[in-house]
Design a protein around this motif. Sequence first.
Motif, PDB file in Angstrom:
ATOM      1  N   LEU A   1       0.818  -1.204   0.000  1.00  0.00           N
ATOM      2  CA  LEU A   1       0.000   0.000   0.000  1.00  0.00           C
ATOM      3  C   LEU A   1       0.854   1.257   0.000  1.00  0.00           C
ATOM      4  CD1 LEU A   1      -2.753   1.372   0.179  1.00  0.00           C
ATOM      5  CD2 LEU A   1      -2.651   1.083   2.673  1.00  0.00           C
ATOM      6  N   GLY A   2       1.979   1.213   0.708  1.00  0.00           N
ATOM      7  CA  GLY A   2       2.835   2.395   0.786  1.00  0.00           C
ATOM      8  C   GLY A   2       3.317   2.870  -0.568  1.00  0.00           C
TER       9      GLY A   2
ATOM     10  N   ARG B   1       2.677   6.605  -2.067  1.00  0.00           N
ATOM     11  CA  ARG B   1       3.824   7.451  -2.436  1.00  0.00           C
ATOM     12  C   ARG B   1       3.681   7.984  -3.853  1.00  0.00           C
ATOM     13  NH1 ARG B   1       6.635   2.990  -0.350  1.00  0.00           N
ATOM     14  NH2 ARG B   1       7.305   3.272   1.819  1.00  0.00           N
ATOM     15  N   GLN B   2       3.225   7.133  -4.772  1.00  0.00           N
ATOM     16  CA  GLN B   2       3.069   7.563  -6.163  1.00  0.00           C
ATOM     17  C   GLN B   2       2.003   8.653  -6.276  1.00  0.00           C
ATOM     18  OE1 GLN B   2       2.257   3.942  -8.292  1.00  0.00           O
ATOM     19  NE2 GLN B   2       4.270   3.070  -7.861  1.00  0.00           N
TER      20      GLN B   2
ATOM     21  N   ALA C   1      -3.476  -1.502  -8.777  1.00  0.00           N
ATOM     22  CA  ALA C   1      -2.590  -0.393  -8.410  1.00  0.00           C
ATOM     23  C   ALA C   1      -3.031   0.919  -9.043  1.00  0.00           C
ATOM     24  CB  ALA C   1      -1.153  -0.727  -8.806  1.00  0.00           C
ATOM     25  N   ALA C   2      -3.363   0.887 -10.337  1.00  0.00           N
ATOM     26  CA  ALA C   2      -3.729   2.123 -11.031  1.00  0.00           C
ATOM     27  C   ALA C   2      -5.021   2.703 -10.464  1.00  0.00           C
ATOM     28  CB  ALA C   2      -3.871   1.851 -12.521  1.00  0.00           C
TER      29      ALA C   2
ATOM     30  N   PHE D   1      -6.510   7.731  -4.135  1.00  0.00           N
ATOM     31  CA  PHE D   1      -5.758   8.658  -3.288  1.00  0.00           C
ATOM     32  C   PHE D   1      -5.425   9.949  -4.036  1.00  0.00           C
ATOM     33  CE2 PHE D   1      -4.580   4.402  -1.478  1.00  0.00           C
ATOM     34  CZ  PHE D   1      -5.392   4.532  -0.376  1.00  0.00           C
ATOM     35  N   TRP D   2      -5.234   9.853  -5.334  1.00  0.00           N
ATOM     36  CA  TRP D   2      -4.998  11.049  -6.140  1.00  0.00           C
ATOM     37  C   TRP D   2      -6.231  11.957  -6.089  1.00  0.00           C
ATOM     38  CZ3 TRP D   2      -7.318  13.143 -10.487  1.00  0.00           C
ATOM     39  CH2 TRP D   2      -6.602  14.127 -11.155  1.00  0.00           C
ATOM     40  N   ASN D   3      -7.425  11.375  -6.232  1.00  0.00           N
ATOM     41  CA  ASN D   3      -8.654  12.172  -6.167  1.00  0.00           C
ATOM     42  C   ASN D   3      -8.799  12.860  -4.806  1.00  0.00           C
ATOM     43  OD1 ASN D   3      -9.729  11.863  -8.725  1.00  0.00           O
ATOM     44  ND2 ASN D   3     -10.933  10.064  -8.208  1.00  0.00           N
ATOM     45  N   LEU D   4      -8.553  12.119  -3.740  1.00  0.00           N
ATOM     46  CA  LEU D   4      -8.721  12.692  -2.401  1.00  0.00           C
ATOM     47  C   LEU D   4      -7.698  13.789  -2.139  1.00  0.00           C
ATOM     48  CD1 LEU D   4      -9.429   9.453  -0.311  1.00  0.00           C
ATOM     49  CD2 LEU D   4     -11.074  11.134  -1.148  1.00  0.00           C
ATOM     50  N   LEU D   5      -6.448  13.566  -2.539  1.00  0.00           N
ATOM     51  CA  LEU D   5      -5.421  14.594  -2.350  1.00  0.00           C
ATOM     52  C   LEU D   5      -5.707  15.821  -3.208  1.00  0.00           C
ATOM     53  CD1 LEU D   5      -2.230  12.349  -2.185  1.00  0.00           C
ATOM     54  CD2 LEU D   5      -3.136  13.786  -0.350  1.00  0.00           C
TER      55      LEU D   5
END
Length: 557
Positions: free
Chosen positions: A224-225, A229-230, A262-263, A269-273
Amino acid sequence: MHYETGCIFEWHVFPTCFVEGQGLTPFKLISEYVICGILLAAMGSLWWQGHKLNSAVSKLLIAAMAVTILQELSLTLYSDPFGRWNYVGHCLKLVGFYLVYKAIVETGLARPYDLLFLDLKHSEESLRAAKASAERAREVAEEASRAKDCFLAVLSHELRTPLTPVLTTASLLENNPALPADFREDISMIRRNAELEAHLIDDLLDINRIAQGKIELDKRPLELGDVIRQAVEVCKPETAARALSFDFDLGPASRCWIEADAARLQQVFWNLLKNAIKFTPPGGHVGIRCRLENGEASPAAGEQGTNEERSSSLKSEPETLNSMVVVEVHDTGLGIPPESLGRIFRAFEQADHWVTRRFGGLGLGLTITRAIVQMHGGTIEAHSEGMGTGATFRVRLPVLRIESNVPPAESESPGAATKPDAPQSTQQAARPRPLRILLVEDHADTVRVMHKLLKACGHQVQSAGGVTAGLELAIREPFDLLISDLGLPDGSGLELIQALRARGRKLPAIALSGYGQEEDLSRSKAAGFDEHLVKPVDFMEFREVVARYASRTADKE
C-alpha cells in the motif's frame, strides 16, 4: 273456434294469439317481431363482448340465436296449427336447443377450464402480453444504452484527439531550458488546464462504466505504501505551488500488503489529495496518514518460518488476520456543512452550488472514488465539523498481510523489485538506437507534434493518413515500430495491424487513440497491438514506451 288451453286462456288473462281460419292475431305477430328484435340485440351484444367468452361457445350461442330468430319468423307465417310453417318453426326450435346444448353443456363438460377459468386465462394472456411488452422495452433500453456508449466513446475520442498536440507541445516547451522561466510557467499553466480537461473526460467515462458495472479490476498483491507514495508524488507540484504544508505519515502502510488494482487505487488517493489541495487556501495544511484498525495482525509467515516459507503465498488465514488499514486524507480547508455530508458521494453533487461556481468540477470524483474503494472490499467516509474547519476522508481497506519491519530497499513490493534494474534502463534509454517509425494518424496537428517529438529523440519518422497508405508504406519499407491511431478516414487501425500480422509482419505496434475503455484496450490487444496509449498521451510515458522498444531493438542487434 278458439283454441284455449291452460288456465291462462281460461281466465282470459293472455290475449288471443290465433283465430282459426284467420291465422295469427296482431298481438301474436307483434310479439314475435319483438322477440326477434330482442334476439338480434342479444346477438350484437354477444358479438361485441365475444372476446370475454370461449371462441367456440360464442359462435355456437350466436348460431343458436340466429336459428331461433328464423324459427320465430317461420311461426308468423302459419295459418293452420298443423301446417308446414308451424312444422318448420318447431324443427328450427329443436336445432336451436341442440346448439345451446353444444355451447353450454357439451363444451362445458369437454373443456370446463375454458369456461370456468376464462378470467384466469385472460389474465395469463395479459401477463404474457405484458412480459412481451417489457421485453421489447428492455431491448429498446439496451439499444439506447449501446447508442449512449457509442456516443460517449466517439465524443471522448473527438475531445481527446485535439488535446494530444496541445499537451505534447506544452510539455516540449515546458522542458526547453532555452525559454525564459516566466514563459515556461505560462506553458505549465496551459498544460495543467489541458490535463484537467482530459481528467474530466476520464471521469465522465468512468461514471458511465461504474453505472453499467463494466469496470474490471486487475487485482494483485501490492504494498500500500508504494501506491500512496506515487499519488503523493503526482500532487507535489500543486502542493508547492499553493504553498501548502504537507504531513506525510505512512505508519504501518509501508508494511501493509493488500490485494488491489494499483492504477485504480492510486486514482482513489490522487482524487482525495487533489480535492484536499483544491479546497485548501494558500498557506494551509494537507496531510495523509495511515493506521491499522481492529488490532494488529499476527506475524507474517516469514517472521517465524524459513526462507521457503517467506516466499510462499502472501495470504494469511482469515482467522489470524482480520485487520483493516485506514488511510486518512485531511486538510484545513473549506470544510463540509453537516447537512451536505450525506450527499457528497452522489454523482454530480458538491457541498453547495457556490462551491461549483467557485471551484469548478463535475462532482464525479468522490462518486468514482467510493465505487473503486467498494470494489476493493473497503469503505470510505467523510468527516467535517462544518464550514471553515477542514475535512477528513477515511478509506478502510482489508489487509492481506503485514510485512516485518524491513528497510524499504529490502521490501518485497513489486515496485521495489524493479529498482535495481532502473539504472540500467535509464542508461539504455539515454542512448537508444534510432528507430524507423511509421506513424499512421489523420489529425494534422498531432502528426506535426509527434514528428517533432520523435525526431527530437533521434528517430526517423514517416507518416500516413489512413489504413491504405499506412499498409502500402509498411509493405514497401522496413520499419522498427508502428504507431497508429484507431479511428482513421478509410478504416480502423485494427484493420491495419490485422493486415500486417496476416502478412507475417511482426514489427512492434502501439495503438494511440482517444478510445480508451476496457473493451477498446482488449480489442487492440486481440488485433495485434503490443501497447494501447490513450489520448491525450502523457509526454513522459510516451517517450519511455518508445525508448523501451528502442532498447529492445538495440539488444537484438
